[in-house]
Design a protein around this motif. Structure first.
Motif, PDB file in Angstrom:
ATOM      1  N   THR A  48      -0.333  -7.218  -6.414  1.00  0.00           N
ATOM      2  CA  THR A  48      -1.188  -7.169  -5.219  1.00  0.00           C
ATOM      3  C   THR A  48      -0.574  -6.192  -4.221  1.00  0.00           C
ATOM      4  O   THR A  48       0.551  -6.391  -3.773  1.00  0.00           O
ATOM      5  CB  THR A  48      -1.320  -8.560  -4.565  1.00  0.00           C
ATOM      6  N   CYS A 107     -11.003  -1.853  -1.908  1.00  0.00           N
ATOM      7  CA  CYS A 107     -10.783  -3.200  -2.440  1.00  0.00           C
ATOM      8  C   CYS A 107     -11.919  -3.659  -3.348  1.00  0.00           C
ATOM      9  O   CYS A 107     -12.125  -4.866  -3.549  1.00  0.00           O
ATOM     10  CB  CYS A 107     -10.604  -4.191  -1.292  1.00  0.00           C
ATOM     11  N   ARG A 154       0.818  -1.202   0.000  1.00  0.00           N
ATOM     12  CA  ARG A 154       0.000   0.000   0.000  1.00  0.00           C
ATOM     13  C   ARG A 154       0.863   1.268   0.000  1.00  0.00           C
ATOM     14  O   ARG A 154       0.403   2.342  -0.378  1.00  0.00           O
ATOM     15  CB  ARG A 154      -0.942   0.025   1.209  1.00  0.00           C
ATOM     16  N   ASN A 214      -5.783  -3.896  -4.803  1.00  0.00           N
ATOM     17  CA  ASN A 214      -5.594  -3.634  -3.387  1.00  0.00           C
ATOM     18  C   ASN A 214      -6.026  -4.864  -2.598  1.00  0.00           C
ATOM     19  O   ASN A 214      -7.025  -5.514  -2.931  1.00  0.00           O
ATOM     20  CB  ASN A 214      -6.435  -2.436  -2.932  1.00  0.00           C
ATOM     21  N   LEU A 215      -5.270  -5.159  -1.523  1.00  0.00           N
ATOM     22  CA  LEU A 215      -5.590  -6.322  -0.684  1.00  0.00           C
ATOM     23  C   LEU A 215      -5.483  -5.901   0.771  1.00  0.00           C
ATOM     24  O   LEU A 215      -4.393  -5.733   1.299  1.00  0.00           O
ATOM     25  CB  LEU A 215      -4.624  -7.468  -0.996  1.00  0.00           C
ATOM     26  N   SER A 216      -6.631  -5.714   1.394  1.00  0.00           N
ATOM     27  CA  SER A 216      -6.664  -5.206   2.762  1.00  0.00           C
ATOM     28  C   SER A 216      -7.988  -5.591   3.416  1.00  0.00           C
ATOM     29  O   SER A 216      -8.980  -5.819   2.727  1.00  0.00           O
ATOM     30  CB  SER A 216      -6.510  -3.675   2.754  1.00  0.00           C
ATOM     31  N   LEU A 269     -11.025  -6.175  -6.096  1.00  0.00           N
ATOM     32  CA  LEU A 269     -10.847  -7.539  -5.606  1.00  0.00           C
ATOM     33  C   LEU A 269     -12.182  -8.147  -5.164  1.00  0.00           C
ATOM     34  O   LEU A 269     -12.453  -9.328  -5.411  1.00  0.00           O
ATOM     35  CB  LEU A 269      -9.843  -7.553  -4.449  1.00  0.00           C
TER      36      LEU A 269
END
Length: 360
Positions: free
Chosen positions: A215, A331, A161, A283-285, A334
């Motif tokens: 990612t 996100c 990020r 984005n991966l959160s 995703l």
């Protein structure tokens, strides 16, 4: 709960009961068909996310869900042999001992490369910034050259990020939200090299049609995470807890964070790898439970049961930490693939501490 003093390697492994529960959960959430009869190479194999990823593939193979060949790449042979002791006699598992900043010597067909080599902790930002640059820049060139020799090979790259920099305009950060980065900041070896790696991937896509997915991961935690000499709050606080030490805050604890449990991260990575896009960014959160540093410390101390939180706001070397105002990651891209985080923070913390319990 009772915890004993440990080293980072104690009890973590393929057969750890907490890990096995996570692997079962992951196996039920992924369409494995795209990985069947494929060869998958994973760099940074001694790292937290990469080791869980390898265990996830191993579990799917052991359960008869897929047939695949797994190649684990890392510099430290002793740690590779320790982490993957239950797998080293499997015909479908092999290791390559080497540094990704050097070309990877592998001539057989590869279908997927998960490029996860490179350190991210304040400890390594302070002590080995050049190593971080080499893994992300030279390493990514070498991975792209390896993919270039393998028709239809797809690279899944672990970015961060922090590539968004200091964004003062957006309320949340989509995959196209960017702010400033000072290349001379002490910490910039990490986000600047991640930005450069993403550019390398896109350049290879434009010139050689290499397939990739980036990612941008935020604050992963869980069993197997490095605790000693790390410097990130989740690692430091759990290190205190499992060592039966009080948690000492060096700030007022008002800064906000959001953490994503390892099984949710792995599920997302496998969904992203299965996506048909040739060049994509995600984005991966887990943005469902934003929490202050102080609240996190109190939650971990409460889960441990016999330690307390002590606030000692004092001067620290802030140059090793990202000090931008936190903005949540959007996100949606995703989520559109069907991924949503499922592990609540309290559950994830409990499972992480249990995984370090040497009496289990």
């Amino acid at each position: 709960m009772k915890y004993n003093k440990y080293s980072d390697s104690d009890m973590f492994g393929y057969n750890n009961p907490i890990v096995k529960d996570d692997l079962t959960d992951i196996s039920h959430k992924v369409d494995w068909s795209r990985f069947n009869n494929k060869t998958i190479l994973i760099t940074g194999a001694n790292g937290h996310i990469a080791s869980y990823l390898i265990y996830s593939f191993a579990y799917a193979i052991d359960c008869g869900i897929i047939t695949a060949d797994i190649i684990a790449v890392s510099r430290n042979k002793d740690k590779l042999m320790s982490l993957y002791a239950p797998l080293t006699q499997k015909k479908w598992f092999s290791i390559i001992v080497g540094d990704v900043s050097n070309p990877i010597d592998y001539s057989s067909k590869i279908d997927y490369i998960f490029h996860f080599a490179g350190n991210a902790s304040p400890y390594y930002i302070s002590n080995d910034p050049v190593g971080i640059l080499r893994a992300n820049i030279s390493g990514t060139f070498n991975i792209c050259e390896l993919a270039r020799r393998n028709t239809d090979c797809k690279i899944i790259y672990a970015s961060t990020r922090e590539v968004y920099g200091d964004n003062k305009l957006d309320q949340s950060l989509t995959e196209t939200s960017f702010g400033a980065l000072d290349p001379l900041d002490r910490r910039s070896c990490y986000p600047e090299s991640k930005r450069a790696a993403e550019t390398i991937l896109e350049a290879y896509h434009n010139q050689y049609r290499i397939k990739y997915a980036v990612t941008r991961i935020a604050h992963c935690y869980g069993p197997g995470m490095k605790l000693a000499n790390d410097g990130r709050v989740m690692s430091d606080f759990i290190n205190n807890a499992v060592s039966c030490n009080d948690i000492v805050l060096n700030s007022d604890g008002k800064a906000l964070r959001s953490f994503c449990y390892i099984s949710d991260v792995i599920t997302a990575l496998l969904i992203i790898a299965s996506d048909e896009s040739d060049n994509s960014v995600f984005n991966l959160s887990n943005e469902t439970e934003e929490i202050s540093i102080l609240q996190l410390a109190e939650k971990i101390a409460s889960a441990k049961g016999d330690i307390k939180v002590i606030v000692k706001a004092r001067e620290i070397d802030a140059s090793l930490y990202c000090n931008y105002k936190r903005k949540p990651l959007d996100c949606s891209r995703l989520n559109a693939l069907g991924w949503h985080p499922t592990v609540k923070l309290h559950q994830g913390i409990t499972q992480t501490m249990q995984s370090f319990d040497t009496k289990r």
